[in-house]
Enzyme design. Structure first.
Site, short mmCIF file in Angstrom:
data_model
loop_
_atom_site.label_atom_id
_atom_site.label_comp_id
_atom_site.label_asym_id
_atom_site.label_seq_id
_atom_site.Cartn_x
_atom_site.Cartn_y
_atom_site.Cartn_z
N ARG A 58 10.78 -2.48 11.33
CA ARG A 58 9.63 -2.18 12.19
C ARG A 58 9.40 -3.33 13.16
O ARG A 58 9.46 -4.49 12.77
CB ARG A 58 8.38 -1.96 11.31
CG ARG A 58 8.31 -0.58 10.73
CD ARG A 58 7.19 -0.41 9.73
NE ARG A 58 5.88 -0.88 10.18
CZ ARG A 58 4.76 -0.73 9.48
NH1 ARG A 58 4.79 -0.11 8.30
NH2 ARG A 58 3.62 -1.18 9.93
N ARG A 115 11.65 -6.51 5.02
CA ARG A 115 11.42 -5.07 4.83
C ARG A 115 12.31 -4.23 5.75
O ARG A 115 12.47 -4.54 6.92
CB ARG A 115 9.95 -4.75 5.11
CG ARG A 115 9.66 -3.24 5.09
CD ARG A 115 8.22 -2.95 4.85
NE ARG A 115 7.38 -3.10 6.02
CZ ARG A 115 6.09 -2.73 6.05
NH1 ARG A 115 5.52 -2.23 4.97
NH2 ARG A 115 5.37 -2.89 7.15
N ARG A 123 -1.42 -9.33 12.72
CA ARG A 123 -1.92 -8.22 11.89
C ARG A 123 -2.78 -8.75 10.74
O ARG A 123 -3.77 -8.12 10.35
CB ARG A 123 -0.75 -7.38 11.36
CG ARG A 123 -0.08 -6.55 12.46
CD ARG A 123 1.30 -6.04 12.04
NE ARG A 123 1.25 -5.08 10.95
CZ ARG A 123 2.29 -4.84 10.14
NH1 ARG A 123 3.42 -5.49 10.29
NH2 ARG A 123 2.17 -3.94 9.19
N ARG A 141 -9.87 1.32 8.44
CA ARG A 141 -9.52 -0.08 8.68
C ARG A 141 -10.63 -0.81 9.43
O ARG A 141 -10.48 -2.00 9.70
CB ARG A 141 -8.26 -0.13 9.53
CG ARG A 141 -6.95 -0.27 8.75
CD ARG A 141 -5.82 -0.22 9.75
NE ARG A 141 -4.67 -0.95 9.37
CZ ARG A 141 -3.54 -0.38 8.94
NH1 ARG A 141 -3.44 0.92 8.79
NH2 ARG A 141 -2.50 -1.13 8.66
N LYS A 158 0.84 -1.22 0.00
CA LYS A 158 0.00 0.00 0.00
C LYS A 158 0.87 1.26 0.00
O LYS A 158 0.63 2.18 -0.77
CB LYS A 158 -0.90 0.07 1.25
CG LYS A 158 -1.99 -0.97 1.31
CD LYS A 158 -2.94 -0.70 2.47
CE LYS A 158 -2.29 -0.83 3.84
NZ LYS A 158 -1.86 -2.19 4.19
P1 AMP Z 1 0.59 0.61 8.68
O1 AMP Z 1 1.83 1.43 8.59
O2 AMP Z 1 -0.52 1.13 7.83
O3 AMP Z 1 0.85 -0.87 8.50
O4 AMP Z 1 0.06 0.79 10.19
C1 AMP Z 1 0.86 0.36 11.28
C2 AMP Z 1 0.04 0.26 12.53
O5 AMP Z 1 -0.49 1.55 12.87
C3 AMP Z 1 -1.18 -0.65 12.48
O6 AMP Z 1 -0.86 -2.02 12.68
C4 AMP Z 1 -2.02 -0.08 13.62
O7 AMP Z 1 -1.52 -0.46 14.89
C5 AMP Z 1 -1.78 1.42 13.46
N1 AMP Z 1 -2.76 2.03 12.53
C6 AMP Z 1 -2.51 2.62 11.33
N2 AMP Z 1 -3.64 3.05 10.75
C7 AMP Z 1 -4.65 2.71 11.59
C8 AMP Z 1 -6.07 2.84 11.56
N3 AMP Z 1 -6.70 3.41 10.51
N4 AMP Z 1 -6.78 2.36 12.61
C9 AMP Z 1 -6.19 1.79 13.66
N5 AMP Z 1 -4.86 1.61 13.75
C10 AMP Z 1 -4.09 2.06 12.73
#
Ligand code: AMP
Length: 218
Positions: free
Chosen positions: A160, A127, A171, A88, A13
């Site tokens: 990460r 990654r 996840r 989400r 993404k």
């Molecule tokens: P990402 O970088 O999009 O994979 O997001 C990393 C982490 O941030 C996720 O696993 C959640 O813990 C948190 N996070 C990001 N976006 C959201 C969202 N829209 N709602 C809830 N948690 C989020």
């Protein structure tokens, strides 16, 4: 255009959202990046969300709703955006409807990127990310020119915490349980284009572009 990129963690993404935003001249809004910046900066928001993010759980909807409401008020998002990582959950879909409804606009298109779970686990294990400029590398598929260093800004790359395999599996389960129902809402509205995210990033970007273009022509 207001475009939302959805899909499981590690499906690409972020990589695709950056490319698409550049191509369309739109701002890229990534909620994960906003949260990680807050954690890195030691802000009150960062302290509140750290435990959720590091454990691979979703940050509560009320907090995320406030955050996205603030972010999309910024003038840089007034004429459009590529949203990555939000919504989400079903509740977040309703929040986004409300936030955009205030200014009389709607999401135009949802792109859902797909890849098999085994491919996702493999991608995330390798990654490496730049905490400064957010560039993304992979130890095998896209190694940086100098090991451990960002090609774009020279910062030390990091892994990460939530890319550890046991967290990734959690996840993926969160995605299936909480995010698939959110995608379903958009699918019922006829807004979803599914795009296969297996392959080179350039190849995936073309598929994604064609999915958007066919819709614009049709
Ligand atoms: P990402 O970088 O999009 O994979 O997001 C990393 C982490 O941030 C996720 O696993 C959640 O813990 C948190 N996070 C990001 N976006 C959201 C969202 N829209 N709602 C809830 N948690 C989020």
């Amino acid at each position: 255009m207001r475009i939302v990129l959805m899909g499981p963690p590690g499906v690409g993404k972020g990589t695709q959202a950056v490319r698409l935003a550049r191509r369309l001249g739109l701002v890229h809004v990534a909620t994960g990046d906003i949260l990680r910046d807050a954690m890195r900066g030691g802000t009150a928001l960062g302290d509140k969300v750290r435990e959720f993010v590091e454990d691979g759980r979703l940050v509560p909807d009320d907090l995320m709703g406030a955050l996205i409401g603030e972010r999309l008020k910024n003038p840089d998002a007034a004429d459009g955006f590529v949203l990555d990582g939000f919504p989400r959950t079903e509740e977040q879909v309703a929040t986004l409807d409300r936030v955009l409804g205030f200014v009389g606009v709607r999401v135009d298109r949802i792109i859902v990127l797909r890849a098999p779970d085994a491919e996702i686990v493999r991608r995330l294990a390798g990654r490496r990310v730049c905490p400064n400029c957010k560039a993304v590398f992979h130890v095998d598929n896209k190694p940086p020119r100098t090991a451990g260093t960002c090609d774009d800004c020279g910062e030390v790359l990091m892994r990460r915490k939530d890319d550890a395999e046991e967290v990734v599996l959690g996840r993926l389960a969160v995605f299936a349980r909480q995010t698939e129902p959110a995608i379903r809402i958009y699918r019922e509205r006829g807004l979803v284009e599914d795009v296969d995210s297996v392959g080179e990033p350039g190849e995936v970007a073309e598929r994604l572009w064609n999915a958007l273009a066919s819709e614009r022509l049709g």
